[in-house]
Design a protein around this motif. Structure first.
Motif, PDB file in Angstrom:
ATOM      1  N   TRP A   1       0.857  -1.188   0.000  1.00  0.00           N
ATOM      2  CA  TRP A   1       0.000   0.000   0.000  1.00  0.00           C
ATOM      3  C   TRP A   1       0.889   1.231   0.000  1.00  0.00           C
ATOM      4  O   TRP A   1       1.691   1.437   0.909  1.00  0.00           O
ATOM      5  CB  TRP A   1      -0.904  -0.044   1.224  1.00  0.00           C
TER       6      TRP A   1
ATOM      7  N   TRP B   1      -2.314   0.284  -4.642  1.00  0.00           N
ATOM      8  CA  TRP B   1      -1.636  -0.977  -4.389  1.00  0.00           C
ATOM      9  C   TRP B   1      -0.557  -1.196  -5.442  1.00  0.00           C
ATOM     10  O   TRP B   1      -0.846  -1.214  -6.636  1.00  0.00           O
ATOM     11  CB  TRP B   1      -2.628  -2.139  -4.422  1.00  0.00           C
TER      12      TRP B   1
ATOM     13  N   HIS C   1      -7.641  -0.887  -6.200  1.00  0.00           N
ATOM     14  CA  HIS C   1      -8.245  -1.806  -5.240  1.00  0.00           C
ATOM     15  C   HIS C   1      -7.577  -3.177  -5.319  1.00  0.00           C
ATOM     16  O   HIS C   1      -7.082  -3.586  -6.376  1.00  0.00           O
ATOM     17  CB  HIS C   1      -9.748  -1.958  -5.506  1.00  0.00           C
TER      18      HIS C   1
ATOM     19  N   CYS D   1      -8.518  -9.995  -2.116  1.00  0.00           N
ATOM     20  CA  CYS D   1      -7.857 -11.243  -1.743  1.00  0.00           C
ATOM     21  C   CYS D   1      -8.863 -12.387  -1.924  1.00  0.00           C
ATOM     22  O   CYS D   1      -9.864 -12.465  -1.217  1.00  0.00           O
ATOM     23  CB  CYS D   1      -7.385 -11.192  -0.295  1.00  0.00           C
TER      24      CYS D   1
ATOM     25  N   LEU E   1       0.688 -10.436   1.250  1.00  0.00           N
ATOM     26  CA  LEU E   1       0.293  -9.220   1.955  1.00  0.00           C
ATOM     27  C   LEU E   1       0.813  -9.280   3.385  1.00  0.00           C
ATOM     28  O   LEU E   1       0.688 -10.318   4.053  1.00  0.00           O
ATOM     29  CB  LEU E   1      -1.232  -9.113   1.961  1.00  0.00           C
TER      30      LEU E   1
ATOM     31  N   HIS F   1      -1.839  -5.673   7.675  1.00  0.00           N
ATOM     32  CA  HIS F   1      -2.962  -5.060   6.968  1.00  0.00           C
ATOM     33  C   HIS F   1      -4.304  -5.508   7.537  1.00  0.00           C
ATOM     34  O   HIS F   1      -5.310  -4.838   7.351  1.00  0.00           O
ATOM     35  CB  HIS F   1      -2.910  -5.388   5.474  1.00  0.00           C
TER      36      HIS F   1
ATOM     37  N   HIS G   1     -12.589  -4.177   4.387  1.00  0.00           N
ATOM     38  CA  HIS G   1     -11.665  -3.702   5.415  1.00  0.00           C
ATOM     39  C   HIS G   1     -12.296  -2.499   6.112  1.00  0.00           C
ATOM     40  O   HIS G   1     -12.884  -1.629   5.461  1.00  0.00           O
ATOM     41  CB  HIS G   1     -10.335  -3.314   4.773  1.00  0.00           C
TER      42      HIS G   1
ATOM     43  N   ASN H   1      -9.578   0.669   5.436  1.00  0.00           N
ATOM     44  CA  ASN H   1      -9.084   0.910   4.078  1.00  0.00           C
ATOM     45  C   ASN H   1     -10.138   0.425   3.085  1.00  0.00           C
ATOM     46  O   ASN H   1     -10.243  -0.774   2.813  1.00  0.00           O
ATOM     47  CB  ASN H   1      -7.764   0.182   3.836  1.00  0.00           C
TER      48      ASN H   1
ATOM     49  N   LEU I   1      -9.316  -2.267   0.162  1.00  0.00           N
ATOM     50  CA  LEU I   1      -8.854  -3.627   0.430  1.00  0.00           C
ATOM     51  C   LEU I   1     -10.062  -4.490   0.773  1.00  0.00           C
ATOM     52  O   LEU I   1     -10.858  -4.142   1.645  1.00  0.00           O
ATOM     53  CB  LEU I   1      -7.849  -3.627   1.586  1.00  0.00           C
TER      54      LEU I   1
END
Length: 437
Positions: free
Chosen positions: A117, A122, A136, A139, A322, A326, A342, A345, A348
């Protein structure tokens, strides 16, 4: 107010298993730029047995039915059996990708090695050495790639493997086999052992409710979905009584009495284990106390000798590309708002890091649609970013639908699918995702 002049935000999705495919379909449908990176050479995630490290095994079938398991806009074929095989699931995923032309945004054979980040974006490094920048990150790398290896006192001098190494019942022929762990994979593998081993046992640390795959001629999940929407306690009482009528008192087969109510753990959906237990081809043992050469001692004072132990003890969730900082972690699970967003954030996201009581693919696609809705809102109405952050920082909505769950890593953030679907819909209404920007 719409920020029409700014370019559309870009999104990197890690993984082209079912969760990553759902993200690709949703983002393309929303007209959002997206790229999916898959470290294996083909899509499908764990359902492709050629993918190194997959947890799939020869006898694996879906534990939810074809009726309840497909993506919402892409039902499984009628020609599939009630509980499709792993080969049929892979066929279905490939058909899904082809139907929605997902391959045009998927790069296979090239995983993400790191995502950093930096200044609101990213910075993504790929396995082929390239570096890319995205607005963005999603995951979607799956949860069954990193085996959980428990430790027990003493040493076992036979062969010991994790279930991720199991493929065929042929491995059990002529051997005395112990399977440790009673999740759905553990029970499946114990049934494999029952068909081939000289002696087969399954070690369970507690008693479980075992649900047959068919109830009154219907797949169990279809039967459950056709009933009225009842409060959790009523649901437990009604289905508990029905289950006792169907299978009786399972302690007669050597199973311990459950220390929890029905639906307080992930369901064991299996009809074969009751067959093999009732015929003596499989026996139940309690939790392991210690090893002593070929002998395994159990906590109830009994012991047996074994040649092979299969550790069906689950997997750790890891996001290897990651930094762990985070996420906030609990019970080895990332703590996200509604298991997707998240809390601090809004760039994420995650799909597929929590289990649930219904078809996972429905949850994946609904989650992907919600993430796409958030991204569209942040792009067209950037002034609402703080409103979103304030809301998710304080809202503590329960995704479990009011059911109490056993306190274990597996049941952290456990989804009650019908309730989760309503929560995502309510979230979309609150932030006007269903409306045109």
């Amino acid at each position: 107010m719409s920020d029409c002049g700014a370019p559309l935000p870009t999104t990197c999705v890690v993984g082209a298993g079912p969760a990553g495919l759902a993200a690709a379909r949703s983002f393309l449908a929303h007209g959002l730029p997206v790229e999916v990176f898959e470290r294996h050479n083909a899509i499908g995630g764990l359902w492709d047995p050629t993918n190194e490290g997959t947890a799939i095994y020869e006898s694996a079938h879906f534990i939810s039915s074809k009726t309840m398991s497909g993506f919402p806009e892409f039902p499984m074929p009628d020609r599939f059996p009630d509980y499709p095989s792993h080969g049929q699931i892979l066929e279905y995923l490939r058909s899904y990708a082809e139907t929605f032309d997902l391959h045009r945004v998927i790069t296979t054979g090239c995983g993400v090695t790191s995502a950093d980040w930096n200044q609101g974006r990213w910075q993504v490094k790929l396995a082929d050495g390239r570096e890319r920048s995205f607005d963005h990150l999603i995951c979607a790398n799956g949860t069954q790639w990193h085996p959980e290896m428990p430790e027990y006192p003493g040493e076992f001098n036979g062969e010991m493997i994790h279930s991720v190494e199991h493929w065929s019942a042929d491995r059990f022929r002529g051997k005395r086999v112990l399977v440790i762990g009673a999740g759905n994979s553990g029970v499946d593998i114990a049934c494999d052992a029952a068909t081939a081993a000289d002696f087969a046992a399954i070690s369970m640390r507690r008693g479980y409710h075992i649900i047959p795959k068919h109830i009154l001629g219907q797949p169990a999940d279809v039967f459950g979905a056709t009933g009225p929407d009842l409060p959790p306690r009523v649901t437990q009482a009604v289905f508990g009584k029905l289950l006792r009528l169907l299978v009786g008192d399972l302690t007669r087969l050597g199973l311990a009495k459950p220390d929890h109510k029905l639906f307080e753990t992930h369901p064991i959906l299996n009809s074969e284990i009751l067959h093999y237990l009732s015929h003596g081809d499989l026996v139940v043992r309690r939790d392991v106390e210690r090893f002593d050469g070929a002998t395994v001692h159990f906590v109830d004072g009994t012991s047996d000798e074994f040649d092979l132990i299969v550790l069906a003890t689950g997997y750790r969730i890891e996001v290897p590309y990651l930094d762990n900082s985070h996420f906030e972690w609990h019970h080895n699970r990332p703590q996200l708002y509604l298991n997707a967003f998240h809390r601090s954030n809004p760039q994420l996201h995650a799909i597929g890091f929590a289990e649930g009581d219904g078809g996972a693919y429905t949850a994946f696609e609904l989650t992907a649609d919600s993430i796409a809705g958030l991204i569209r809102m942040l792009h067209s109405q950037p002034h609402r970013r703080q409103e979103w952050l304030d809301f998710v920082a304080t809202d503590d909505s329960d995704v479990g639908g009011g059911f109490k769950r056993v306190d274990s890593p597996r049941h952290t953030n456990y989804l009650h699918l019908a309730h989760y679907q309503k929560q995502l819909a309510a979230l979309g209404d609150r932030f006007s995702w269903a409306k045109s920007d």
